[in-house]
Motif scaffolding. Structure first.
Motif, PDB file in Angstrom:
ATOM      1  N   PRO A 147      -9.233  61.588  26.312  1.00 27.86           N
ATOM      2  CA  PRO A 147      -9.210  60.991  24.617  1.00 27.86           C
ATOM      3  C   PRO A 147      -7.974  61.739  24.005  1.00 27.86           C
ATOM      4  N   ALA A 148      -7.655  60.388  23.497  1.00 32.55           N
ATOM      5  CA  ALA A 148      -6.202  60.935  21.821  1.00 32.55           C
ATOM      6  C   ALA A 148      -6.764  62.068  21.053  1.00 32.55           C
ATOM      7  N   ASP A 149      -6.189  62.817  20.678  1.00 31.46           N
ATOM      8  CA  ASP A 149      -6.728  63.722  19.623  1.00 31.46           C
ATOM      9  C   ASP A 149      -5.024  62.975  18.498  1.00 31.46           C
ATOM     10  N   GLU A 150      -6.101  64.152  17.538  1.00 33.26           N
ATOM     11  CA  GLU A 150      -5.030  64.464  16.465  1.00 33.26           C
ATOM     12  C   GLU A 150      -2.981  64.316  16.715  1.00 33.26           C
ATOM     13  N   ARG A 151      -3.111  65.240  17.394  1.00 33.45           N
ATOM     14  CA  ARG A 151      -1.264  65.030  17.543  1.00 33.45           C
ATOM     15  C   ARG A 151      -0.958  64.392  18.590  1.00 33.45           C
ATOM     16  N   VAL A 152      -2.249  63.472  19.542  1.00 34.10           N
ATOM     17  CA  VAL A 152      -0.959  62.443  19.857  1.00 34.10           C
ATOM     18  C   VAL A 152      -1.531  60.891  18.860  1.00 34.10           C
ATOM     19  N   GLN A 153      -2.556  61.463  18.546  1.00 35.01           N
ATOM     20  CA  GLN A 153      -2.157  59.964  17.306  1.00 35.01           C
ATOM     21  C   GLN A 153      -1.102  60.159  15.943  1.00 35.01           C
ATOM     22  N   LYS A 154      -1.180  61.306  16.093  1.00 36.43           N
ATOM     23  CA  LYS A 154       0.548  61.525  15.114  1.00 36.43           C
ATOM     24  C   LYS A 154       1.895  61.002  15.821  1.00 36.43           C
ATOM     25  N   MET A 155       2.120  61.598  16.498  1.00 41.35           N
ATOM     26  CA  MET A 155       3.172  61.134  17.446  1.00 41.35           C
ATOM     27  C   MET A 155       2.935  59.183  17.865  1.00 41.35           C
ATOM     28  N   VAL A 174      -6.252  55.859  21.662  1.00 42.67           N
ATOM     29  CA  VAL A 174      -6.826  55.926  22.353  1.00 42.67           C
ATOM     30  C   VAL A 174      -8.061  57.069  23.293  1.00 42.67           C
ATOM     31  N   SER A 175      -6.797  57.137  24.155  1.00 46.37           N
ATOM     32  CA  SER A 175      -6.310  57.899  24.774  1.00 46.37           C
ATOM     33  C   SER A 175      -5.183  57.667  25.433  1.00 46.37           C
ATOM     34  N   TYR A 176      -5.038  58.872  26.550  1.00 41.20           N
ATOM     35  CA  TYR A 176      -3.272  58.812  27.540  1.00 41.20           C
ATOM     36  C   TYR A 176      -3.397  59.694  28.595  1.00 41.20           C
ATOM     37  N   ILE A 177      -2.160  59.466  29.153  1.00 40.03           N
ATOM     38  CA  ILE A 177      -1.914  60.697  30.284  1.00 40.03           C
ATOM     39  C   ILE A 177      -0.997  60.818  29.810  1.00 40.03           C
ATOM     40  N   THR A 178       0.169  62.274  30.573  1.00 39.79           N
ATOM     41  CA  THR A 178       1.229  62.583  30.667  1.00 39.79           C
ATOM     42  C   THR A 178       2.209  62.527  32.252  1.00 39.79           C
ATOM     43  N   GLN A 179       3.139  62.288  32.059  1.00 38.08           N
ATOM     44  CA  GLN A 179       3.829  63.532  33.097  1.00 38.08           C
ATOM     45  C   GLN A 179       4.845  63.879  32.719  1.00 38.08           C
ATOM     46  N   VAL A 180       5.034  65.278  33.230  1.00 34.90           N
ATOM     47  CA  VAL A 180       6.412  65.874  33.261  1.00 34.90           C
ATOM     48  C   VAL A 180       7.657  65.926  33.816  1.00 34.90           C
ATOM     49  N   VAL A 181       8.111  65.161  33.137  1.00 36.62           N
ATOM     50  CA  VAL A 181       9.723  65.117  33.685  1.00 36.62           C
ATOM     51  C   VAL A 181      10.583  66.337  33.223  1.00 36.62           C
ATOM     52  N   ALA A 182      11.824  65.739  32.116  1.00 36.68           N
ATOM     53  CA  ALA A 182      13.058  66.831  31.515  1.00 36.68           C
ATOM     54  C   ALA A 182      11.823  66.991  30.207  1.00 36.68           C
ATOM     55  N   VAL A 213       7.516  65.749  28.000  1.00 37.53           N
ATOM     56  CA  VAL A 213       6.956  65.169  28.554  1.00 37.53           C
ATOM     57  C   VAL A 213       7.138  63.536  27.928  1.00 37.53           C
ATOM     58  N   ASN A 214       6.469  62.985  29.431  1.00 33.79           N
ATOM     59  CA  ASN A 214       6.521  61.063  29.108  1.00 33.79           C
ATOM     60  C   ASN A 214       5.123  61.337  28.883  1.00 33.79           C
ATOM     61  N   TYR A 215       4.336  60.796  27.389  1.00 32.19           N
ATOM     62  CA  TYR A 215       3.139  60.462  26.960  1.00 32.19           C
ATOM     63  C   TYR A 215       2.607  58.647  27.215  1.00 32.19           C
ATOM     64  N   PHE A 216       2.050  57.775  27.628  1.00 32.98           N
ATOM     65  CA  PHE A 216       1.218  56.560  28.481  1.00 32.98           C
ATOM     66  C   PHE A 216       0.332  56.584  26.998  1.00 32.98           C
ATOM     67  N   ILE A 217      -0.001  56.265  26.246  1.00 28.65           N
ATOM     68  CA  ILE A 217      -0.911  56.256  25.373  1.00 28.65           C
ATOM     69  C   ILE A 217      -1.831  54.825  25.000  1.00 28.65           C
ATOM     70  N   LYS A 218      -2.547  54.588  24.866  1.00 31.56           N
ATOM     71  CA  LYS A 218      -3.216  53.099  25.016  1.00 31.56           C
ATOM     72  C   LYS A 218      -3.499  53.279  23.476  1.00 31.56           C
ATOM     73  N   VAL A 219      -2.883  52.132  22.716  1.00 34.13           N
ATOM     74  CA  VAL A 219      -2.958  52.796  20.775  1.00 34.13           C
ATOM     75  C   VAL A 219      -4.558  50.773  21.196  1.00 34.13           C
ATOM     76  N   GLN A 220      -5.286  50.733  20.547  1.00 30.96           N
ATOM     77  CA  GLN A 220      -6.082  50.435  20.108  1.00 30.96           C
ATOM     78  C   GLN A 220      -5.324  49.586  18.894  1.00 30.96           C
ATOM     79  N   ILE A 221      -4.922  47.442  18.705  1.00 31.37           N
ATOM     80  CA  ILE A 221      -4.293  47.484  17.883  1.00 31.37           C
ATOM     81  C   ILE A 221      -5.294  46.446  17.295  1.00 31.37           C
ATOM     82  N   SER A 222      -6.601  45.795  17.189  1.00 32.68           N
ATOM     83  CA  SER A 222      -7.709  45.141  16.941  1.00 32.68           C
ATOM     84  C   SER A 222      -8.545  45.300  17.813  1.00 32.68           C
ATOM     85  N   SER A 223      -9.803  44.748  17.285  1.00 38.04           N
ATOM     86  CA  SER A 223     -10.926  44.866  17.880  1.00 38.04           C
ATOM     87  C   SER A 223     -11.336  45.091  19.206  1.00 38.04           C
TER      88      SER A 223
END
Length: 127
Positions: free
Chosen positions: A42-50, A72-80, A82-92
């Protein structure tokens, strides 16, 4: 082992050490191994800010403005970093996935890409 084989082994070890050293315990606990599959968190304040920090770039890329823009939610990928792949709600009932890179040096996150026409229950995948 040949000199060439030793050279490649050293390179792989250095990459693993750099990746491990810079990742937070939280990121590593959510990660299915370096670059491996994982469960969305689940996305937290840190992910929302990002997500908020790259919103203007996302809107520019899609030539749209978003009144609603909620991580809404996210996954990460550690590379050089961190890549954050974030699901964002843009309408209902509309969602996008954004890719945000965060370096280990804690500089500003950078927008790396966006995928459209996503759903609430659809998986988040690396891109």
């Amino acid at each position: 082992m040949s000199v060439r084989g030793q050279y490649w082994l050293i390179i792989v070890l250095v990459i693993c050490i750099i990746s491990w050293r810079g990742a937070t315990a939280e990121d590593m606990s959510k990660q299915g191994g370096l670059g491996g599959p994982q469960q969305p968190q689940p996305a937290d304040e840190r992910v929302q800010k990002m997500a908020d920090e790259v919103k203007v770039e996302v809107e520019g890329k899609l030539s749209k403005s978003f009144a609603e823009y909620k991580a809404v939610s996210y996954i990460t990928q550690v590379v050089a970093g961190v890549n954050y792949f974030i699901k964002v709600q843009i309408s209902s009932n509309e969602y996008i996935h954004i890719k945000v890179f965060q370096s280990f040096q804690q500089q500003q996150p950078s927008f790396s890409g966006v995928r459209v026409e996503k759903t609430l229950n659809g998986p988040i995948i690396f891109f």
